[in-house]
Scaffold this active site. Structure first.
Site, PDB file in Angstrom:
ATOM      1  N   ARG A   1       1.590   0.169   2.853  1.00 14.73           N
ATOM      2  CA  ARG A   1       1.768   1.608   2.656  1.00 14.73           C
ATOM      3  C   ARG A   1       2.782   1.849   1.550  1.00 14.73           C
ATOM      4  O   ARG A   1       3.953   1.468   1.672  1.00 14.73           O
ATOM      5  CB  ARG A   1       2.267   2.199   3.982  1.00 14.73           C
ATOM      6  CG  ARG A   1       2.330   3.688   4.061  1.00 14.73           C
ATOM      7  CD  ARG A   1       2.288   4.129   5.503  1.00 14.73           C
ATOM      8  NE  ARG A   1       0.989   3.803   6.063  1.00 14.73           N
ATOM      9  CZ  ARG A   1      -0.110   4.537   5.885  1.00 14.73           C
ATOM     10  NH1 ARG A   1      -0.064   5.664   5.217  1.00 14.73           N
ATOM     11  NH2 ARG A   1      -1.260   4.161   6.402  1.00 14.73           N
TER      12      ARG A   1
ATOM     13  N   LYS B   1      -4.830   2.182   0.576  1.00 17.37           N
ATOM     14  CA  LYS B   1      -6.163   2.682   0.930  1.00 17.37           C
ATOM     15  C   LYS B   1      -7.201   1.603   0.573  1.00 17.37           C
ATOM     16  O   LYS B   1      -7.155   0.524   1.134  1.00 17.37           O
ATOM     17  CB  LYS B   1      -6.418   4.015   0.235  1.00 17.37           C
ATOM     18  CG  LYS B   1      -5.434   5.117   0.681  1.00 17.37           C
ATOM     19  CD  LYS B   1      -5.810   6.468   0.113  1.00 17.37           C
ATOM     20  CE  LYS B   1      -4.949   7.592   0.655  1.00 17.37           C
ATOM     21  NZ  LYS B   1      -3.737   7.848  -0.117  1.00 17.37           N
TER      22      LYS B   1
ATOM     23  N   GLU C   1      18.511  -1.251  -6.480  1.00 20.10           N
ATOM     24  CA  GLU C   1      18.363  -0.106  -7.384  1.00 20.10           C
ATOM     25  C   GLU C   1      18.287  -0.583  -8.827  1.00 20.10           C
ATOM     26  O   GLU C   1      19.071  -1.445  -9.247  1.00 20.10           O
ATOM     27  CB  GLU C   1      19.546   0.863  -7.261  1.00 20.10           C
ATOM     28  CG  GLU C   1      19.544   1.664  -5.987  1.00 20.10           C
ATOM     29  CD  GLU C   1      20.480   1.070  -4.961  1.00 20.10           C
ATOM     30  OE1 GLU C   1      20.613  -0.170  -4.932  1.00 20.10           O
ATOM     31  OE2 GLU C   1      21.073   1.858  -4.201  1.00 20.10           O
TER      32      GLU C   1
ATOM     33  N   THR D   1      -1.833   5.366  -4.319  1.00 22.12           N
ATOM     34  CA  THR D   1      -1.246   4.670  -3.177  1.00 22.12           C
ATOM     35  C   THR D   1      -1.795   3.248  -3.195  1.00 22.12           C
ATOM     36  O   THR D   1      -2.810   2.975  -3.833  1.00 22.12           O
ATOM     37  CB  THR D   1      -1.630   5.337  -1.848  1.00 22.12           C
ATOM     38  OG1 THR D   1      -3.044   5.556  -1.854  1.00 22.12           O
ATOM     39  CG2 THR D   1      -0.921   6.640  -1.643  1.00 22.12           C
TER      40      THR D   1
ATOM     41  N   ASP E   1      -5.004  10.775 -10.480  1.00 25.58           N
ATOM     42  CA  ASP E   1      -4.487  10.357  -9.171  1.00 25.58           C
ATOM     43  C   ASP E   1      -5.654   9.661  -8.470  1.00 25.58           C
ATOM     44  O   ASP E   1      -6.536  10.310  -7.920  1.00 25.58           O
ATOM     45  CB  ASP E   1      -4.019  11.589  -8.382  1.00 25.58           C
ATOM     46  CG  ASP E   1      -3.581  11.227  -6.966  1.00 25.58           C
ATOM     47  OD1 ASP E   1      -3.829  10.084  -6.531  1.00 25.58           O
ATOM     48  OD2 ASP E   1      -3.013  12.104  -6.290  1.00 25.58           O
TER      49      ASP E   1
ATOM     50  N   TYR F   1      19.223  -4.441  -1.259  1.00 21.83           N
ATOM     51  CA  TYR F   1      19.293  -3.258  -2.130  1.00 21.83           C
ATOM     52  C   TYR F   1      19.048  -3.693  -3.574  1.00 21.83           C
ATOM     53  O   TYR F   1      19.698  -4.623  -4.057  1.00 21.83           O
ATOM     54  CB  TYR F   1      20.676  -2.607  -2.049  1.00 21.83           C
ATOM     55  CG  TYR F   1      20.695  -1.364  -1.189  1.00 21.83           C
ATOM     56  CD1 TYR F   1      19.833  -0.307  -1.481  1.00 21.83           C
ATOM     57  CD2 TYR F   1      21.549  -1.242  -0.104  1.00 21.83           C
ATOM     58  CE1 TYR F   1      19.836   0.840  -0.704  1.00 21.83           C
ATOM     59  CE2 TYR F   1      21.550  -0.098   0.682  1.00 21.83           C
ATOM     60  CZ  TYR F   1      20.685   0.935   0.374  1.00 21.83           C
ATOM     61  OH  TYR F   1      20.680   2.063   1.130  1.00 21.83           O
TER      62      TYR F   1
HETATM   63  N1  DSN Z   1      -3.423  11.408   3.705  1.00 22.54           N
HETATM   64  C1  DSN Z   1      -4.238  10.840   2.669  1.00 22.54           C
HETATM   65  C2  DSN Z   1      -5.691  10.989   2.935  1.00 22.54           C
HETATM   66  O1  DSN Z   1      -6.053  10.804   4.063  1.00 22.54           O
HETATM   67  O2  DSN Z   1      -6.467  11.248   2.035  1.00 22.54           O
HETATM   68  C3  DSN Z   1      -3.929  11.372   1.318  1.00 22.54           C
HETATM   69  O3  DSN Z   1      -2.818  12.101   1.318  1.00 22.54           O
END
Ligand code: DSN
Length: 423
Positions: free
Chosen positions: A237, A231, A56, A228, A201, A54
């Site tokens: 993730r 990707k 925090e 994120t 974003d 933990y």
């Molecule tokens: N789920 C992701 C995508 O496939 O673009 C984004 O939220």
């Protein structure tokens, strides 16, 4: 072959699902543009002892003891994030892209304030204020769209008009189903005119920005980027927020992430982010990112040869959106299913002004980050696109599907997922 010796011994039921997924990933081609294959090093970090802790708070300011190594690790991860995105500050704790966006909204706005973002039907994202989201009850979302679906050009005049009328607190660039570069300079100028923050974003295009293959919104004065890490950046993730230079914004974002929105950060994932960021800082990552775009262009060429309508007329990045219903009379759901049958995974997707529904739309969305990780280049991208078109045009031909499934398997055997990406 497996890394799951202990699970195999103590939990055969769950072990079977892991083996199934390993096999699925090994023998099929992943074309969902938001997915990728991480290195063994990233998986080691994600499965490491940091899951026990933990933490925090932030490095040097935690609520629990025993933080000698978590502090050191999170600092390394933050430094690397800042280097990758030319940022002064980074929060590496958001659990995902949605969590990052929600924290960013609360950091930069008061309830009732307005965000000007891309319409979902033109490529935006649910967290950019879709009516079905909870966040839509808290903030006011207004939208911009493409001016011309055939070229993908954003209607910047309309964007300015809406901005002048609604005085948004945030102008939000970014998307999850859009294939062209954005004009960050124009968006920043409009934001300055109305006194709005600029946020991008960049979840889908993180890897391409980090590698310098696509424009970095910070070079155009944007304030914040949310993203994120799993990707095109090829990490675990999770989510992240980076701030170009404002310490005040960085402090507000840190407060909004913790204690505002989240509890204990997932330190094993923060560690895995750090490992992935080192991989992305390696010069080989630029070659990878360039190849992602070349492969997408190769797929674009095949779809164009077959007169299949591509939204935005093609791609500048890693993804494509094709109107398969309009061009071939095959719905997005039918295309997704038949491609699944031959071992190619992608997703059905609404297209701009789609006459059909989200569960069975007119389009498919596909992209190249994962197949490029396997070392596939233009020849393989071309072949895959041809296989896709062939099977969509003859989707009930069982014999053909058996043949194409074997071809996809063969291609996958020739291009196994590598364990490591650094030499
Ligand atoms: N789920 C992701 C995508 O496939 O673009 C984004 O939220």
């Amino acid at each position: 072959m497996n890394d799951y010796t202990f699970i195999q011994q103590q939990d055969p039921e769950l072990y079977a699902t892991l083996v199934g997924e390993e096999e699925r990933e090994r023998t099929g081609v992943e074309l969902i543009p938001s997915e990728n294959y991480v290195s063994k090093a990233v998986r080691e970090a994600a499965g490491s002892v940091f899951t026990n802790k933990y933490s925090e708070g932030y490095p040097g300011k935690r609520y629990y003891g025993g933080q000698e190594f978590t502090d050191a690790m999170e600092r390394i991860t933050i430094d690397r994030a800042c280097q990758l995105f030319k940022a002064k500050y980074a929060n590496v704790q958001p659990l995902g892209g949605a969590a990052a966006n929600v924290a960013m909204y609360f950091a930069l706005m008061e309830p009732g304030d307005t965000v000007l973002g891309m319409d979902l039907s033109h490529g935006g994202h649910l967290t950019h204020g879709h009516p079905t989201t909870e966040i839509n009850k808290v903030f006011n979302f207004v939208r911009y769209k493409m001016k011309d679906v055939a070229t993908g050009e954003i209607d910047y005049d309309e964007l300015r008009t809406v901005a002048l009328e609604h005085k948004p607190k945030i102008i939000l660039a970014g998307f999850s189903a859009y294939s062209r570069e954005l004009d960050y300079e124009k968006m920043k100028a409009i934001a300055d005119e109305v006194g709005a923050y600029t946020v991008a974003d960049v979840a889908h295009i993180t890897g391409l920005i980090a590698a310098g293959v696509l424009k970095n919104p910070f070079d155009y004065g944007f304030d914040v980027m949310t993203m994120t890490t799993h990707k095109s950046l090829r990490g675990p993730r999770g989510g992240m927020i980076v701030v170009r230079e404002s310490e005040e914004l960085a402090k507000r974002i840190n407060k909004a992430v913790f204690p505002g929105m989240q509890g204990g950060p997932h330190m094993h994932i923060v560690a895995a982010k750090g490992v992935a960021f080192k991989e992305a800082l390696d010069p080989s990552f630029r070659t990878y990112a360039e190849q992602i775009v070349k492969n997408a262009k190769a797929m674009e060429a095949v779809f164009k040869e077959h007169d299949i309508r591509l939204l935005a007329g093609g791609t500048d990045n890693h993804l494509l959106l094709a109107d398969v219903y309009g061009s071939l009379g095959v719905t997005g759901q039918e295309a997704e299913s038949v491609l699944d049958e031959i071992g190619i995974t992608l997703n059905k997707n609404m297209i701009a002004d789609d006459p059909r529904t989200a569960m069975d739309p007119s389009g498919i969305r596909f992209g190249t980050p994962a197949m490029t990780t396997r070392g596939m280049q233009e020849a393989e991208a071309t072949k895959l696109a041809e296989l896709m078109v062939t099977v969509m045009k003859d989707k009930d031909n069982a014999e053909l599907k058996t043949k194409l499934r074997a071809e996809v398997k063969e291609l996958c055997e020739a291009f196994p997922v590598p364990d490591s990406f650094v030499s």
